[in-house]
Design a protein around this motif. Structure first.
Motif, PDB file in Angstrom:
ATOM      1  N   ILE A  60       6.157  14.929   3.054  1.00 54.39           N
ATOM      2  CA  ILE A  60       5.530  16.161   2.514  1.00 54.39           C
ATOM      3  C   ILE A  60       6.512  17.012   1.683  1.00 54.39           C
ATOM      4  CG2 ILE A  60       4.369  18.172   3.113  1.00 54.39           C
ATOM      5  CD1 ILE A  60       2.518  16.427   5.435  1.00 54.39           C
ATOM      6  N   THR A  61       7.651  17.100   2.148  1.00 52.07           N
ATOM      7  CA  THR A  61       8.600  17.989   1.290  1.00 52.07           C
ATOM      8  C   THR A  61       8.791  17.523   0.167  1.00 52.07           C
ATOM      9  OG1 THR A  61      10.584  16.630   2.334  1.00 52.07           O
ATOM     10  CG2 THR A  61       9.913  18.647   3.598  1.00 52.07           C
ATOM     11  N   ASP A  66       1.155  14.872  -0.885  1.00 52.69           N
ATOM     12  CA  ASP A  66       0.388  15.752   0.045  1.00 52.69           C
ATOM     13  C   ASP A  66       0.296  15.127   1.637  1.00 52.69           C
ATOM     14  OD1 ASP A  66      -1.322  13.926  -0.224  1.00 52.69           O
ATOM     15  OD2 ASP A  66      -2.977  15.253  -1.343  1.00 52.69           O
ATOM     16  N   MET A  67      -0.412  15.514   2.301  1.00 50.67           N
ATOM     17  CA  MET A  67      -0.593  15.115   3.719  1.00 50.67           C
ATOM     18  C   MET A  67      -1.250  13.809   3.607  1.00 50.67           C
ATOM     19  SD  MET A  67      -3.556  17.404   5.699  1.00 50.67           S
ATOM     20  CE  MET A  67      -4.919  17.916   4.829  1.00 50.67           C
ATOM     21  N   LEU A  71       0.668  10.329   5.014  1.00 53.57           N
ATOM     22  CA  LEU A  71       0.225   9.499   6.240  1.00 53.57           C
ATOM     23  C   LEU A  71       0.099   8.049   5.571  1.00 53.57           C
ATOM     24  CD1 LEU A  71      -2.015  12.094   7.716  1.00 53.57           C
ATOM     25  CD2 LEU A  71      -0.160  11.071   8.803  1.00 53.57           C
ATOM     26  N   ALA A  72      -0.477   7.840   4.435  1.00 57.41           N
ATOM     27  CA  ALA A  72      -0.855   6.650   3.842  1.00 57.41           C
ATOM     28  C   ALA A  72       0.279   5.888   3.728  1.00 57.41           C
ATOM     29  CB  ALA A  72      -1.577   6.492   2.638  1.00 57.41           C
ATOM     30  N   THR A  73       1.548   6.428   3.303  1.00 54.66           N
ATOM     31  CA  THR A  73       2.752   5.828   3.048  1.00 54.66           C
ATOM     32  C   THR A  73       3.375   5.423   4.294  1.00 54.66           C
ATOM     33  OG1 THR A  73       2.750   7.010   0.872  1.00 54.66           O
ATOM     34  CG2 THR A  73       5.032   6.019   2.108  1.00 54.66           C
ATOM     35  N   THR A  74       3.177   6.574   5.320  1.00 49.95           N
ATOM     36  CA  THR A  74       3.902   6.186   6.843  1.00 49.95           C
ATOM     37  C   THR A  74       3.220   4.978   7.253  1.00 49.95           C
ATOM     38  OG1 THR A  74       2.593   7.690   7.642  1.00 49.95           O
ATOM     39  CG2 THR A  74       4.944   8.191   7.222  1.00 49.95           C
ATOM     40  N   ALA A  75       1.700   4.818   7.131  1.00 49.04           N
ATOM     41  CA  ALA A  75       0.933   3.625   7.665  1.00 49.04           C
ATOM     42  C   ALA A  75       1.288   2.480   7.026  1.00 49.04           C
ATOM     43  CB  ALA A  75      -0.620   4.031   7.650  1.00 49.04           C
TER      44      ALA A  75
END
Length: 96
Positions: A60-61, A66-67, A71-75
């Motif tokens: 997010i930095t 955005d969040m 979250l989609a990228t980490t998933a």
């Protein structure tokens, strides 16, 4: 309070439309508000998930991330340690 209140609501109330159309407009505006409330609940849950995930917080930095993207990228990546070198991670992401 409805999200369509204020000047927009005043303008809408001044418009001359048949009664059946006025009722349809009011129904649609109520549905719009209900969906807006649902969206706020979903966004709150996403924010909590993002703040609980260290990888998402780091992503997010990055400007433009955005969040939801974080979250989609980490998933999609899963456990980042499974990539033993950065080019393998990049290659994996390019093929998604």
């Amino acid at each position: 309070m409805p999200t369509y209140a204020g000047k927009s609501q005043d303008w809408l109330n001044e418009q001359v439309v048949p009664e059946d159309e006025r009722l349809a407009i009011k129904r649609h505006l109520r549905e719009f508000d209900r969906l807006g409330e649902d969206l706020r609940v979903i966004e709150r849950d996403l924010a909590r998930s993002a703040l609980a995930n260290d990888d998402a917080k780091r992503l997010i930095t990055i400007p433009g991330v955005d969040m939801t993207v974080a979250l989609a990228t980490t998933a999609a990546i899963g456990e980042v340690s499974r990539f033993n070198e950065p080019p393998k991670l990049v290659s994996y992401l390019e093929h998604l």
